[in-house]
Design a protein around this motif. Structure first.
Motif, PDB file in Angstrom:
ATOM      1  N   PHE A   1      11.575  -3.402  -7.384  1.00 30.23           N
ATOM      2  CA  PHE A   1      10.551  -4.041  -8.230  1.00 30.23           C
ATOM      3  C   PHE A   1      11.056  -4.005  -9.663  1.00 30.23           C
ATOM      4  O   PHE A   1      11.944  -3.212 -10.004  1.00 30.23           O
ATOM      5  N   ASN A   2      10.456  -4.836 -10.517  1.00 36.30           N
ATOM      6  CA  ASN A   2      10.954  -4.921 -11.901  1.00 36.30           C
ATOM      7  C   ASN A   2      10.595  -3.710 -12.752  1.00 36.30           C
ATOM      8  O   ASN A   2      11.202  -3.458 -13.783  1.00 36.30           O
ATOM      9  N   SER A   3       9.574  -2.970 -12.348  1.00 37.97           N
ATOM     10  CA  SER A   3       9.180  -1.747 -13.055  1.00 37.97           C
ATOM     11  C   SER A   3       8.253  -0.971 -12.131  1.00 37.97           C
ATOM     12  O   SER A   3       7.801  -1.510 -11.104  1.00 37.97           O
ATOM     13  N   GLY A   4       7.958   0.256 -12.522  1.00 37.61           N
ATOM     14  CA  GLY A   4       6.997   1.031 -11.758  1.00 37.61           C
ATOM     15  C   GLY A   4       5.628   0.367 -11.820  1.00 37.61           C
ATOM     16  O   GLY A   4       4.869   0.414 -10.855  1.00 37.61           O
ATOM     17  N   TYR A   5       5.343  -0.230 -12.947  1.00 36.64           N
ATOM     18  CA  TYR A   5       4.057  -0.919 -13.091  1.00 36.64           C
ATOM     19  C   TYR A   5       3.961  -2.062 -12.068  1.00 36.64           C
ATOM     20  O   TYR A   5       2.970  -2.196 -11.344  1.00 36.64           O
ATOM     21  N   HIS A   6       5.035  -2.882 -12.015  1.00 38.04           N
ATOM     22  CA  HIS A   6       5.058  -3.970 -11.019  1.00 38.04           C
ATOM     23  C   HIS A   6       4.919  -3.409  -9.598  1.00 38.04           C
ATOM     24  O   HIS A   6       4.202  -3.974  -8.769  1.00 38.04           O
ATOM     25  N   ALA A   7       5.621  -2.310  -9.322  1.00 42.15           N
ATOM     26  CA  ALA A   7       5.611  -1.757  -7.964  1.00 42.15           C
ATOM     27  C   ALA A   7       4.191  -1.337  -7.585  1.00 42.15           C
ATOM     28  O   ALA A   7       3.665  -1.759  -6.549  1.00 42.15           O
ATOM     29  N   ASN A   8       3.566  -0.533  -8.439  1.00 48.01           N
ATOM     30  CA  ASN A   8       2.246  -0.017  -8.083  1.00 48.01           C
ATOM     31  C   ASN A   8       1.178  -1.107  -8.038  1.00 48.01           C
ATOM     32  O   ASN A   8       0.303  -1.087  -7.173  1.00 48.01           O
ATOM     33  N   VAL A   9       1.255  -2.048  -8.965  1.00 50.77           N
ATOM     34  CA  VAL A   9       0.278  -3.139  -8.933  1.00 50.77           C
ATOM     35  C   VAL A   9       0.486  -3.963  -7.663  1.00 50.77           C
ATOM     36  O   VAL A   9      -0.466  -4.271  -6.932  1.00 50.77           O
ATOM     37  N   GLY A  10       1.728  -4.284  -7.371  1.00 48.72           N
ATOM     38  CA  GLY A  10       2.023  -5.115  -6.191  1.00 48.72           C
ATOM     39  C   GLY A  10       1.641  -4.417  -4.892  1.00 48.72           C
ATOM     40  O   GLY A  10       1.038  -5.027  -4.004  1.00 48.72           O
ATOM     41  N   ILE A  11       1.989  -3.144  -4.792  1.00 46.61           N
ATOM     42  CA  ILE A  11       1.728  -2.414  -3.539  1.00 46.61           C
ATOM     43  C   ILE A  11       0.230  -2.181  -3.344  1.00 46.61           C
ATOM     44  O   ILE A  11      -0.336  -2.501  -2.300  1.00 46.61           O
TER      45      ILE A  11
END
Ligand code: PMP
Length: 380
Positions: free
Chosen positions: A110-120
């Motif tokens: 993912f592009n960032s941890g923020y992207h990862a957690n929001v996406g997941i």
């Protein structure tokens, strides 16, 4: 009067009340950073507010070594999302490296941890499903749950009894159920009761997602996180880690079962609809994990033992001051004494628990930390 004037007047009022409550945020003009120090207003300060835990970011020799080793092989732009034309072998190589290290089927960048957690967290549970989330989980997990069509409950921080009661009361009212927690909590530096979380997820037929953002690169023989230390990687369904902290790079990953990762590849909108990180950044992350992280074990353990002596479970040491104004003043005193710290205030932390969040790096000595802590406590 055009409407923008009315709107800006309203915004100004809101910003003024933030200023009155010592809540106002501003980007600071640092002139320089290296692994240990930060340069601000002509002062050289020990940086006690950095996530550069292993000193891999802002290290000129390391950057030089990396650039010399790769030449012009990797570009500075991917120009597309991964699912369009934004993928190259280096992305798959990093994903394969991660899935091998964790001994899981598959990884997704993912592009960032923020992207990862929001996406997941927005996609893994849908209508009729439920998510149980620690009250102090990161904003990106909360934002993900808010975007999800599932119901979510936030249990009191690290309170396994309260979680179990909630599971007894609510689990059977829903189809799929997810428990989500950080491992090392970003603002408190304490560690979730991971063994109990595993027990509960098994007892109540849930899946468990763990965000190891602050632990990846720090905990464990290889540096995979707290799950590695405890030997429970195989018990956690989805592990999230980030590259912007200990790895000194940018981006994030999730590792887990093949179907779960394929599902995220198809459903996590923050993955699907965003241009992939630059190939050179992916190559740097891979280079650090392969070549540099394995040499850090002793330094990491030393850093954790300094944290432990200061009363923390990790390399993050909270000094809770209480009020916003007092917290800002404490930072100022530390600044005058050569330390850079930041006031952490609501909504990042609960009201009345404003604090300094001291974070260690492998370069910071026990004496430097103790000195900063006693200065902070004197002002309390
Ligand atoms: N998870 C946790 C626990 C974090 O502390 C952070 C960043 N502070 C993130 C996720 C977000 O990671 P990133 O900075 O890579 O977006």
């Amino acid at each position: 009067m055009s409407y923008i004037t009315i709107m800006l007047e309203n915004f100004t009022k809101q910003l003024d009340s933030l200023k009155i409550a010592s809540h106002f945020r501003e980007i600071k003009d640092f002139s320089k950073k290296d692994e240990k120090y930060i340069y601000f207003n002509d002062k050289k300060l020990i940086n006690l507010s950095s996530n550069n835990y292993l000193g891999f970011a802002d290290n000129k020799d390391l950057t030089d070594e990396f650039l010399n080793s790769i030449g012009a092989e990797y570009s500075f732009g991917s120009a597309s999302a991964r699912l369009l034309t934004g993928s190259l072998p280096v992305y798959n190589e990093l994903e394969n490296l991660l899935s091998q290290l964790f001994n899981k089927d598959k990884a997704l960048l993912f592009n960032s941890g923020y992207h990862a957690n929001v996406g997941i967290n927005s996609s893994i549970a849908g209508k009729g499903d439920v998510i149980f989330s620690d009250k102090l989980n990161h904003a990106s997990i909360i934002d993900g749950m808010r975007l999800s069509e599932s119901k979510f409950f936030r249990y009191p921080h690290n309170n396994m009894e309260a979680l179990e009661k909630l599971l007894v009361r609510e689990r059977n009212n829903f189809k799929n159920a997810v428990i989500v927690s950080e491992s090392v909590f970003s603002m408190d530096g304490d560690i979730a009761d991971l063994e109990k979380l595993v027990e509960l997820k098994e007892k109540f037929n849930c899946i468990l997602i763990l965000d190891e953002a602050h632990a990846f690169g720090v905990f464990g023989q290889i540096g995979l996180g707290v799950c590695e230390t405890l030997g429970i990687i195989d018990k956690v369904d989805l592990i999230v880690g980030t590259f912007g902290k200990a790895i000194g790079s940018m981006g994030a990953f999730a590792v887990g079962n093949k179907t779960l990762i394929d599902y995220l590849t198809n459903k996590a909108r923050s993955f699907i609809f965003s241009t992939a990180l630059p190939p050179i950044n992916i190559a740097f992350t891979k280079w650090i994990i392969e070549n540099k992280l394995p040499k850090t074990y002793e330094k990491r353990m030393q850093m954790l033992s300094i944290g432990k002596k200061a009363g923390s479970d990790s390399h993050i040491i909270p000094i809770v001051i209480g009020g916003n104004k007092e917290t800002v003043e404490t930072c100022e005193i530390l600044y005058q004494n050569g330390y850079f710290t930041l006031p952490i205030r609501p909504p990042t932390v609960p009201e009345g628990t404003s604090r300094l969040r001291l974070s260690l790096t492998t370069e910071i000595t026990e004496q430097e930390l103790n000195n900063a802590i006693s200065l902070a406590k004197q002002t309390k």
